[in-house]
Design an enzyme around this catalytic site. Sequence first.
Site, PDB file in Angstrom:
ATOM      1  N   TYR A   1       0.332  -7.346   8.062  1.00 16.82           N
ATOM      2  CA  TYR A   1       0.510  -6.085   7.335  1.00 16.82           C
ATOM      3  C   TYR A   1       0.310  -4.877   8.258  1.00 16.82           C
ATOM      4  O   TYR A   1       1.253  -4.207   8.632  1.00 16.82           O
ATOM      5  CB  TYR A   1      -0.498  -6.007   6.173  1.00 16.82           C
ATOM      6  N   SER A   2      -0.942  -4.607   8.627  1.00 13.52           N
ATOM      7  CA  SER A   2      -1.262  -3.395   9.389  1.00 13.52           C
ATOM      8  C   SER A   2      -0.589  -3.375  10.757  1.00 13.52           C
ATOM      9  O   SER A   2      -0.391  -4.413  11.380  1.00 13.52           O
ATOM     10  CB  SER A   2      -2.772  -3.276   9.577  1.00 13.52           C
TER      11      SER A   2
ATOM     12  N   GLU B   1      -6.071 -10.044  -2.753  1.00 13.14           N
ATOM     13  CA  GLU B   1      -6.961 -10.010  -1.597  1.00 13.14           C
ATOM     14  C   GLU B   1      -8.265  -9.296  -1.931  1.00 13.14           C
ATOM     15  O   GLU B   1      -9.363  -9.786  -1.636  1.00 13.14           O
ATOM     16  CB  GLU B   1      -6.284  -9.301  -0.420  1.00 13.14           C
TER      17      GLU B   1
ATOM     18  N   GLU C   1     -11.794   4.653   0.962  1.00  8.46           N
ATOM     19  CA  GLU C   1     -11.047   5.846   0.564  1.00  8.46           C
ATOM     20  C   GLU C   1      -9.726   5.481  -0.121  1.00  8.46           C
ATOM     21  O   GLU C   1      -9.332   6.093  -1.124  1.00  8.46           O
ATOM     22  CB  GLU C   1     -10.776   6.717   1.801  1.00  8.46           C
TER      23      GLU C   1
END
Length: 402
Positions: A138-139, A253, A385
Amino acid sequence: MATAELTNPADALEAFRKEAAGWLAEHFPKSLVGKENVLATVEGGSDPDPEAVAWKRAMGEKGWGTPTWPKEYGGGGLSYPEARVLQEEMGKIGAWNPIGGMGVMMLGPTLLEFASEEQKQRHIPPICRGEIRWCQGYSEPGAGSDLASLQTKCEDKGDHWLINGQKTWTSGGQWADWCFALVRTDTSKKHEGISFILLDMKSPGVEVKPIRMISGTSPFCETFFTDVKVPKENLVGALGNGWTIGKRLLQHERTNLSGGGSLGRGQGPSLSDIAKYYVGTDAEGRIADADLRMRIVRHEMEAQAFKATARRVMLESKSGNISLGSSILKNVGARITQERAELTLEIMGMNGLGWSGEGFNPAELGATRGWLWGKAVSIYGGTTEIQNNVIAKRILGMLDHQ
């Protein structure tokens, strides 16, 4: 009389309890009680203990490693009440589930919802048996919190896809057999240009470089894709539907990390036992420091209440039944995990600040590393966040107004 023949739900559940207890007594080796469950972790590797391997095989064949998944794909086919009973009976004898990892936590439930029948038949049974290890692509270096900015390119070459790009923070990438990834199939659109694909980590052009963390471990990797060919049938869902599928997987997840990962990772003795050892006890056998005693009580009450909630939601998620509340669970689980680590170091004092050398026992060195490792739990799987934004927008309805 078979469980299915019983008309009274309570009687049927009691019959299943006896069945489960009998099967567990026959198949779970007593020698494994109290041992670390390395088989179900992301890092896990092959365990040399033949009894652990046999236990994993038995649970995989029975389907009880993924108890609520459909039987036709290798799962247990149990109802939620039956799965809870199974968990209770396992707890009674100190048994643990050897089937886990990202295939169970994230990919399996997502495939059950979005994959084609052929993809389900191919990929889900090996997950249920614990035969295939998966990692997550993903990242990227330029797409962390803003995941939709990912640039790993996936081009249609007629009879195959061609992937070029880089992923980072690939948990367990150096051990994984397969990867589920978000890739860009259309550069003219942001969210709608993303697709969800499965790829073999042994494919030519895949390179993995482990990242050493502050805790001294290397559970994460940089992963590079250079002209990696992927079969057309490995695309999950429709072209350009990856953002929808990817978000759903993240919900699984976050729920599973909070219920089974963050709070379940090698905690060892209770905080009360640790405090009694390092701080001492009063005449009544209580922790000598009254303020510390009350803080430990509050923490353990909150942790137990959270675990009960998270485990219920985690169990439901394994059949695709998951809500946006996963973001709340992720944040609360991260906070409780980090609070425990801070309390542990406070209790141990100087003994909890060692890294190596004489004067520190293994538990003390482990506490230091655990404290450092725990700093990541409010980052991976979506930062605190990001979760707050999801909670505000998707749960509380606080949408942006320009």
